[in-house]
Design a protein around this motif. Sequence first.
Motif, PDB file in Angstrom:
ATOM      1  N   GLU A 214      -7.870  -0.199  -3.082  1.00 48.16           N
ATOM      2  CA  GLU A 214      -8.050   1.171  -2.582  1.00 48.16           C
ATOM      3  C   GLU A 214      -8.568   1.215  -1.146  1.00 48.16           C
ATOM      4  O   GLU A 214      -7.958   1.845  -0.267  1.00 48.16           O
ATOM      5  CB  GLU A 214      -9.007   1.927  -3.510  1.00 48.16           C
ATOM      6  N   MET A 215      -9.656   0.544  -0.896  1.00 43.68           N
ATOM      7  CA  MET A 215     -10.237   0.599   0.453  1.00 43.68           C
ATOM      8  C   MET A 215      -9.393  -0.113   1.494  1.00 43.68           C
ATOM      9  O   MET A 215      -9.159   0.434   2.578  1.00 43.68           O
ATOM     10  CB  MET A 215     -11.666   0.050   0.432  1.00 43.68           C
ATOM     11  N   PRO A 216      -8.904  -1.349   1.241  1.00 43.35           N
ATOM     12  CA  PRO A 216      -8.040  -1.984   2.243  1.00 43.35           C
ATOM     13  C   PRO A 216      -6.790  -1.173   2.549  1.00 43.35           C
ATOM     14  O   PRO A 216      -6.373  -1.069   3.707  1.00 43.35           O
ATOM     15  CB  PRO A 216      -7.686  -3.326   1.585  1.00 43.35           C
ATOM     16  N   CYS A 217      -6.194  -0.569   1.529  1.00 45.90           N
ATOM     17  CA  CYS A 217      -4.999   0.239   1.774  1.00 45.90           C
ATOM     18  C   CYS A 217      -5.350   1.486   2.584  1.00 45.90           C
ATOM     19  O   CYS A 217      -4.578   1.910   3.459  1.00 45.90           O
ATOM     20  CB  CYS A 217      -4.344   0.632   0.451  1.00 45.90           C
ATOM     21  N   ALA A 218      -6.499   2.081   2.303  1.00 46.50           N
ATOM     22  CA  ALA A 218      -6.939   3.245   3.091  1.00 46.50           C
ATOM     23  C   ALA A 218      -7.154   2.849   4.544  1.00 46.50           C
ATOM     24  O   ALA A 218      -6.802   3.599   5.474  1.00 46.50           O
ATOM     25  CB  ALA A 218      -8.212   3.820   2.478  1.00 46.50           C
ATOM     26  N   TYR A 219      -7.725   1.668   4.748  1.00 43.23           N
ATOM     27  CA  TYR A 219      -7.953   1.187   6.112  1.00 43.23           C
ATOM     28  C   TYR A 219      -6.629   0.956   6.834  1.00 43.23           C
ATOM     29  O   TYR A 219      -6.455   1.353   8.002  1.00 43.23           O
ATOM     30  CB  TYR A 219      -8.771  -0.100   6.078  1.00 43.23           C
TER      31      TYR A 219
ATOM     32  N   CYS B  52       0.809  -1.222   0.000  1.00 48.93           N
ATOM     33  CA  CYS B  52       0.000   0.000   0.000  1.00 48.93           C
ATOM     34  C   CYS B  52       0.841   1.270   0.000  1.00 48.93           C
ATOM     35  O   CYS B  52       0.425   2.299  -0.541  1.00 48.93           O
ATOM     36  CB  CYS B  52      -0.929  -0.005   1.219  1.00 48.93           C
ATOM     37  N   SER B  53       2.019   1.199   0.579  1.00 47.35           N
ATOM     38  CA  SER B  53       2.839   2.401   0.693  1.00 47.35           C
ATOM     39  C   SER B  53       3.611   2.707  -0.590  1.00 47.35           C
ATOM     40  O   SER B  53       4.220   3.775  -0.709  1.00 47.35           O
ATOM     41  CB  SER B  53       3.830   2.251   1.849  1.00 47.35           C
ATOM     42  N   SER B  54       3.592   1.804  -1.533  1.00 47.50           N
ATOM     43  CA  SER B  54       4.374   1.991  -2.759  1.00 47.50           C
ATOM     44  C   SER B  54       3.683   2.967  -3.699  1.00 47.50           C
ATOM     45  O   SER B  54       2.475   2.920  -3.914  1.00 47.50           O
ATOM     46  CB  SER B  54       4.579   0.653  -3.473  1.00 47.50           C
TER      47      SER B  54
END
Length: 203
Positions: A189-194, A146-148
Amino acid sequence: MSAEHEVIDLDEHDHRPADSDGTVPDRLVSRRTMNVRLVAALVIGVVLGGAGASELRVSRDERERNASVVLVALPEDSVSGDSGTEVLGVIQLDGQLAVINAGPAPITVGAAAGQRPGIQVRDTGQSKLLRPGGTGWIDVKVRIECSSSTAFESEPLSIRSSVETADRRIREVNYPVAVKGGAWDRAAEMPCAYLSYAGKRGG
């Protein structure tokens, strides 16, 4: 009166050719026969040569057709997976690649894998037989950091796949897959935002 029998009639002509032994006509017939045979041999040679060249061309075209590979692939919308881990900021997705055989011969698509910083894709070990113009779905595992910032960049992700062609040879094929704005991008998108929110709260 006996002299009358010795008179030569000048109106009588010998219609044979000048060579009175008859060898000239035989020579002419022999020469004409030889010419006919030569012409016939030449015609047969041209016909056989043309047929042979045509057969070689057809065989070559068939080999090229059987050896050619043209693939089109894109991520399918059917995606599932867990929400990843807070520590690593990574999510794992079960996805699919829709693979279209745009070539002229049937192929079997085997292993498929691709990666760049932030994203890794690998198949689950299945293979698909695709007829010309046919579409198959390959199950894949998608790992996303997610941070990439490069996981879903605009450049397509190159997927490397092993393909068995109609001539039963295995070839390595690379084909681009657009991931930015696609199914995997939306699913992450949503899992990374979480994970990002949870990480901030934990910090």
